[in-house]
Design a protein around this motif. Structure first.
Motif, PDB file in Angstrom:
ATOM      1  N   TRP A 112       0.821  -1.214   0.000  1.00 17.78           N
ATOM      2  CA  TRP A 112       0.000   0.000   0.000  1.00 17.78           C
ATOM      3  C   TRP A 112       0.857   1.268   0.000  1.00 17.78           C
ATOM      4  O   TRP A 112       0.404   2.336  -0.429  1.00 17.78           O
ATOM      5  N   MET A 113       2.087   1.152   0.439  1.00 22.14           N
ATOM      6  CA  MET A 113       2.956   2.323   0.523  1.00 22.14           C
ATOM      7  C   MET A 113       3.329   2.877  -0.860  1.00 22.14           C
ATOM      8  O   MET A 113       3.751   4.037  -0.970  1.00 22.14           O
ATOM      9  N   TRP A 114       3.162   2.061  -1.915  1.00 21.44           N
ATOM     10  CA  TRP A 114       3.450   2.540  -3.269  1.00 21.44           C
ATOM     11  C   TRP A 114       2.514   3.675  -3.679  1.00 21.44           C
ATOM     12  O   TRP A 114       2.802   4.403  -4.640  1.00 21.44           O
ATOM     13  N   ILE A 115       1.409   3.832  -2.970  1.00 23.00           N
ATOM     14  CA  ILE A 115       0.485   4.939  -3.279  1.00 23.00           C
ATOM     15  C   ILE A 115       1.196   6.275  -3.119  1.00 23.00           C
ATOM     16  O   ILE A 115       0.961   7.211  -3.884  1.00 23.00           O
ATOM     17  N   GLY A 116       2.081   6.371  -2.125  1.00 23.47           N
ATOM     18  CA  GLY A 116       2.806   7.623  -1.877  1.00 23.47           C
ATOM     19  C   GLY A 116       3.605   8.093  -3.075  1.00 23.47           C
ATOM     20  O   GLY A 116       3.359   9.180  -3.614  1.00 23.47           O
ATOM     21  N   PRO A 117       4.582   7.304  -3.548  1.00 16.66           N
ATOM     22  CA  PRO A 117       5.343   7.745  -4.717  1.00 16.66           C
ATOM     23  C   PRO A 117       4.489   7.855  -5.980  1.00 16.66           C
ATOM     24  O   PRO A 117       4.772   8.703  -6.836  1.00 16.66           O
ATOM     25  N   ALA A 118       3.428   7.044  -6.087  1.00 20.36           N
ATOM     26  CA  ALA A 118       2.555   7.124  -7.266  1.00 20.36           C
ATOM     27  C   ALA A 118       1.865   8.484  -7.325  1.00 20.36           C
ATOM     28  O   ALA A 118       1.748   9.089  -8.408  1.00 20.36           O
ATOM     29  N   LEU A 119       1.415   8.990  -6.191  1.00 18.24           N
ATOM     30  CA  LEU A 119       0.780  10.312  -6.153  1.00 18.24           C
ATOM     31  C   LEU A 119       1.781  11.413  -6.488  1.00 18.24           C
ATOM     32  O   LEU A 119       1.443  12.386  -7.172  1.00 18.24           O
ATOM     33  N   VAL A 120       3.002  11.279  -6.010  1.00  9.87           N
ATOM     34  CA  VAL A 120       4.037  12.278  -6.309  1.00  9.87           C
ATOM     35  C   VAL A 120       4.336  12.292  -7.809  1.00  9.87           C
ATOM     36  O   VAL A 120       4.441  13.364  -8.420  1.00  9.87           O
TER      37      VAL A 120
END
Length: 253
Positions: free
Chosen positions: A73-81
């Protein structure tokens, strides 16, 4: 605090030395103004920070593989950036900038990415992990330190409301950079994304203290993604888990 004081002192010294080449009314008005007024103080502060990191013997641990990896789920962070960067790029009126200004902006971005990540996702996180804190504490405190660093903008005349909004945004962004480091296993991924975020945001908005416009579809998307990034970063703080179980060995640079 010592780094910020040094950075502000260097900034004032450079402003006095290169007063004729720095436009204080429009700091991004020329390539020389961007490089001398913005990038150079950060670069000099970065050199000092690098020396401190070497003296502390933390260089290898900071730039080496992360001791704890992240969850899916942490991949959401860099994906939003990444989504925000793409929206800023497509929403920029490139014709309103000269080639020199654009190049200077990306030099500035590189300086910001390396120095701010070294300071917060590097030194602060390493110190907190060495003190045996949980990753939730590490994530929140390092992001908070990153956010509070931007309160120095008050000294440059930025309005309190703008600084407050910047602090909230940078906390969310800091959380996304922490998550980027966790899931990729390296601080370099956070450095690259950070180095692309600042210049594309400035170029899209038309200045340093200007909000990204929403008059175009790309501008509206960039604004929406930015809001989602902040909200996600704030929520993610409650779900971070993990702890570096064994003290990390110190590697001299």
């Amino acid at each position: 605090m010592a780094y910020l004081a040094f950075y502000l002192l260097v900034g004032r010294l450079i402003s006095s030395i290169f007063a004729g080449q720095i436009d204080k009314d429009d700091i991004v008005g020329s390539a020389s103004s961007i490089l001398l007024g913005m990038a150079l103080p950060i670069a000099i502060g970065g050199v000092a920070l690098f020396i401190v990191t070497v003296r502390l013997g933390m260089l290898g641990r900071i730039f080496g593989p992360q001791p704890i990896r992240g969850r899916g789920w942490m991949w959401i962070g860099p994906a939003l950036v990444v989504a925000a960067i793409i929206a800023h790029v497509t929403g920029t009126e490139w014709s309103s900038w000269t080639g020199g200004q654009i190049a200077a902006m990306f030099v500035l971005g590189a300086c910001v990415g390396v120095v701010e990540e070294l300071a917060t996702r590097g030194l602060v996180i390493q110190i907190l992990r060495d003190a045996r804190h949980s990753e939730k504490f590490v994530a929140v405190v390092s992001s908070l330190v990153f956010a509070l660093m931007h309160t120095v903008n008050l000294l440059s005349g930025m309005e309190l409301s703008t600084v407050a909004a910047t602090v909230v945004y940078t906390f969310g962004f800091g959380m996304c950079m922490y998550l980027t480091m966790r899931v990729t296993g390296t601080i370099w991924a956070a450095i690259v994304l950070h180095a692309l975020t600042d210049p594309t945001t400035f170029l899209s908005s038309g200045g340093v203290d200007t909000a990204v416009g929403t008059s175009s579809s790309s501008g509206a998307i960039a604004a929406l993604v930015t809001v989602l990034l902040v909200v996600f970063g704030l929520v993610a703080a409650f779900f971070v888990r993990g702890k570096v179980r064994e003290p990390q060995h110190t590697f001299a640079a």
